[in-house]
Design a protein around this motif. Structure first.
Motif, PDB file in Angstrom:
ATOM      1  N   ASP A 260      29.401   9.027  34.922  1.00  0.00           N
ATOM      2  CA  ASP A 260      29.536   9.958  34.061  1.00  0.00           C
ATOM      3  C   ASP A 260      31.185  10.183  33.309  1.00  0.00           C
ATOM      4  N   GLN A 261      31.946   9.259  33.542  1.00  0.00           N
ATOM      5  CA  GLN A 261      32.412   8.355  32.091  1.00  0.00           C
ATOM      6  C   GLN A 261      32.428   7.748  31.009  1.00  0.00           C
ATOM      7  N   ILE A 262      30.740   6.808  31.559  1.00  0.00           N
ATOM      8  CA  ILE A 262      30.191   5.885  30.737  1.00  0.00           C
ATOM      9  C   ILE A 262      29.025   7.110  29.689  1.00  0.00           C
ATOM     10  N   LEU A 263      28.937   7.970  30.464  1.00  0.00           N
ATOM     11  CA  LEU A 263      27.719   8.272  29.761  1.00  0.00           C
ATOM     12  C   LEU A 263      28.076   9.692  28.778  1.00  0.00           C
ATOM     13  N   LYS A 264      29.646  10.645  29.465  1.00  0.00           N
ATOM     14  CA  LYS A 264      30.486  10.979  28.541  1.00  0.00           C
ATOM     15  C   LYS A 264      28.619  12.345  28.506  1.00  0.00           C
ATOM     16  N   GLY A 265      28.302  13.356  29.360  1.00  0.00           N
ATOM     17  CA  GLY A 265      27.226  14.147  28.372  1.00  0.00           C
ATOM     18  C   GLY A 265      25.904  13.760  28.279  1.00  0.00           C
ATOM     19  N   LYS A 266      25.193  12.857  28.129  1.00  0.00           N
ATOM     20  CA  LYS A 266      24.289  13.159  27.467  1.00  0.00           C
ATOM     21  C   LYS A 266      23.077  11.177  28.248  1.00  0.00           C
ATOM     22  N   HIS A 267      22.132  11.522  27.847  1.00  0.00           N
ATOM     23  CA  HIS A 267      21.736  10.189  28.451  1.00  0.00           C
ATOM     24  C   HIS A 267      21.602   8.855  27.941  1.00  0.00           C
ATOM     25  N   VAL A 268      22.080   8.251  27.055  1.00  0.00           N
ATOM     26  CA  VAL A 268      22.080   7.402  26.263  1.00  0.00           C
ATOM     27  C   VAL A 268      23.814   6.678  25.851  1.00  0.00           C
ATOM     28  N   ALA A 269      24.285   5.901  25.891  1.00  0.00           N
ATOM     29  CA  ALA A 269      25.827   5.857  25.109  1.00  0.00           C
ATOM     30  C   ALA A 269      25.482   4.647  24.702  1.00  0.00           C
ATOM     31  N   LYS A 270      26.106   4.095  23.434  1.00  0.00           N
ATOM     32  CA  LYS A 270      25.975   3.139  22.466  1.00  0.00           C
ATOM     33  C   LYS A 270      27.270   2.572  22.180  1.00  0.00           C
ATOM     34  N   PHE A 271      27.445   1.115  23.069  1.00  0.00           N
ATOM     35  CA  PHE A 271      28.844   0.485  22.948  1.00  0.00           C
ATOM     36  C   PHE A 271      28.909  -0.548  21.686  1.00  0.00           C
ATOM     37  N   ARG A 272      29.619  -0.972  20.897  1.00  0.00           N
ATOM     38  CA  ARG A 272      30.286  -1.655  19.987  1.00  0.00           C
ATOM     39  C   ARG A 272      30.862  -3.104  20.591  1.00  0.00           C
ATOM     40  N   LEU A 273      30.890  -3.994  20.545  1.00  0.00           N
ATOM     41  CA  LEU A 273      31.473  -5.156  20.751  1.00  0.00           C
ATOM     42  C   LEU A 273      31.354  -6.269  19.857  1.00  0.00           C
ATOM     43  N   ASN A 274      32.219  -6.475  19.496  1.00  0.00           N
ATOM     44  CA  ASN A 274      32.384  -7.462  18.124  1.00  0.00           C
ATOM     45  C   ASN A 274      31.158  -7.965  17.563  1.00  0.00           C
ATOM     46  N   GLY A 275      30.857  -6.665  17.109  1.00  0.00           N
ATOM     47  CA  GLY A 275      29.334  -6.499  16.094  1.00  0.00           C
ATOM     48  C   GLY A 275      28.150  -6.314  16.518  1.00  0.00           C
ATOM     49  N   LYS A 276      28.918  -6.630  17.822  1.00  0.00           N
ATOM     50  CA  LYS A 276      26.609  -6.211  18.304  1.00  0.00           C
ATOM     51  C   LYS A 276      27.140  -4.804  19.022  1.00  0.00           C
ATOM     52  N   HIS A 277      25.727  -4.430  19.379  1.00  0.00           N
ATOM     53  CA  HIS A 277      25.049  -2.896  20.092  1.00  0.00           C
ATOM     54  C   HIS A 277      24.854  -3.383  22.011  1.00  0.00           C
ATOM     55  N   ILE A 278      25.505  -2.313  22.161  1.00  0.00           N
ATOM     56  CA  ILE A 278      24.745  -2.445  24.005  1.00  0.00           C
ATOM     57  C   ILE A 278      25.238  -0.898  24.068  1.00  0.00           C
ATOM     58  N   TRP A 279      23.613  -0.888  24.311  1.00  0.00           N
ATOM     59  CA  TRP A 279      23.413   0.842  24.905  1.00  0.00           C
ATOM     60  C   TRP A 279      22.837   0.780  27.005  1.00  0.00           C
ATOM     61  N   ALA A 280      23.245   2.062  27.389  1.00  0.00           N
ATOM     62  CA  ALA A 280      23.147   2.379  27.999  1.00  0.00           C
ATOM     63  C   ALA A 280      22.775   3.335  28.730  1.00  0.00           C
ATOM     64  N   ARG A 281      22.167   3.016  29.857  1.00  0.00           N
ATOM     65  CA  ARG A 281      21.339   4.655  30.729  1.00  0.00           C
ATOM     66  C   ARG A 281      21.421   3.820  31.876  1.00  0.00           C
ATOM     67  N   ASN A 282      21.511   6.432  32.299  1.00  0.00           N
ATOM     68  CA  ASN A 282      21.221   5.489  33.777  1.00  0.00           C
ATOM     69  C   ASN A 282      19.797   5.334  34.679  1.00  0.00           C
ATOM     70  N   LEU A 283      19.637   5.098  35.812  1.00  0.00           N
ATOM     71  CA  LEU A 283      18.050   5.554  36.465  1.00  0.00           C
ATOM     72  C   LEU A 283      17.766   6.765  36.354  1.00  0.00           C
ATOM     73  N   ILE A 284      18.730   7.932  37.026  1.00  0.00           N
ATOM     74  CA  ILE A 284      18.208   9.152  36.735  1.00  0.00           C
ATOM     75  C   ILE A 284      18.253  10.145  36.000  1.00  0.00           C
TER      76      ILE A 284
END
Length: 293
Positions: A260-284
């Motif tokens: 929940d802390q990562i997704l913050k109410g959304k189904h997908v969260a987007k992160f940026r690391l050193n100019g690179k994008h990382i998308w995170a989603r949960n199995l549920i």
């Protein structure tokens, strides 16, 4: 130790059973929806709203009906994205009055996966055992007497219409006898933490990366531990390589609250690391999105 009877189990959960009986028999509410409502209430009671069911059982049927409708409204928020919820949407006013502790509808988005996992646990470990006779009676099983509630020693698998649910999965009661119910299992006699049995699948995040911007395992580990502390149980970089670039990873977290802390109410969260994008989603979340497609 002498064997424990199903009747003793029912007595232990007599308040929960009375509330469920009133929902599905006297108020004729939908059985599947009522199971989710009861599971949510029992989850609430196991977290920070003690004696909720004891307070609820003393109310009139119309009031219990109103509480159930309010709970359904909250449960529907679990299906919504963050931007679908408006600040003016308020909270669960009846529940707040009863418990003298505020609970807002935003609580359902902030704790989305924590609540989903908690309800799944209660459904399959508590409700499937303490409401069997009521459901058999209600759904007209040929193995159940209509004169009184009783747990049949042998019965056909009971499938409740409305399940499998896109968020909460399956709910079936298989043909079990008393021994197979494992009534000596202490988990059905105490109000245990509903997260003690959370599976790794529930706590798994699927990470995807952009082509042309390689991401290393160390970078992923550093990103999430820097933001959420010691949160990673296991991290596996995928084998879908394109020109030596890994395009995905699976990350098992230490507890469901971090999801929940990562997704913050959304189904997908987007992160940026050193100019690179990382998308995170949960199995549920992914299973729910697939079900709605």
């Amino acid at each position: 130790m002498s064997p424990i009877s199903v009747e003793e189990l029912y007595i232990f959960h007599r308040i929960d059973r009375e509330v469920f009986f009133r929902l599905v028999i006297r108020l004729a509410r939908n059985p599947a929806e009522s199971l989710l409502v009861i599971a949510f209430w029992l989850w609430l009671e196991s977290t920070k709203y003690p004696k909720f069911m004891s307070k609820l059982v003393g109310l009139s049927d119309p009031l219990i009906n109103a509480f159930a409708s309010e709970a359904v409204t909250g449960l529907r928020y679990l299906e919504m994205e963050n931007d679908e919820i408006q600040e003016r949407d308020g909270g669960l006013s009846l529940t707040t009055i009863l418990m003298q502790k505020e609970i807002s509808l935003h609580f359902f988005r902030q704790k989305r996966f924590t609540i989903i996992v908690g309800i799944k646990y209660v459904l399959n470990n508590i409700c499937a055992r303490i409401f069997t006779d009521i459901l058999q009676y209600l759904l007209g099983s040929a193995n159940t007497s209509t004169s009184k509630f009783s747990y049949p020693s042998h019965c056909r698998p009971l499938v409740v219409p409305g399940f499998p649910h896109p968020l909460f999965g399956t709910f079936t009661i298989p043909p079990k006898n008393f021994e197979e119910l494992d009534l000596l299992d202490p988990r059905i006699w105490v109000k245990m933490n509903p997260y003690d049995c959370v599976t790794d699948d529930d706590k798994t995040m699927f990470l995807t990366f952009s082509r042309g911007f390689p991401v290393t395992k160390d970078e992923v580990w550093h990103l999430f531990t820097r933001m959420y502390g010691d949160c990673i149980k296991f991290l596996s970089m995928g084998d879908g390589n394109i020109k030596d670039q890994v395009l995905f990873a699976t990350m098992v977290l230490n507890n469901i609250e971090i999801v929940d802390q990562i997704l913050k109410g959304k189904h997908v969260a987007k992160f940026r690391l050193n100019g690179k994008h990382i998308w995170a989603r949960n199995l549920i979340a992914q299973e729910f999105i697939d079900a709605r497609a």
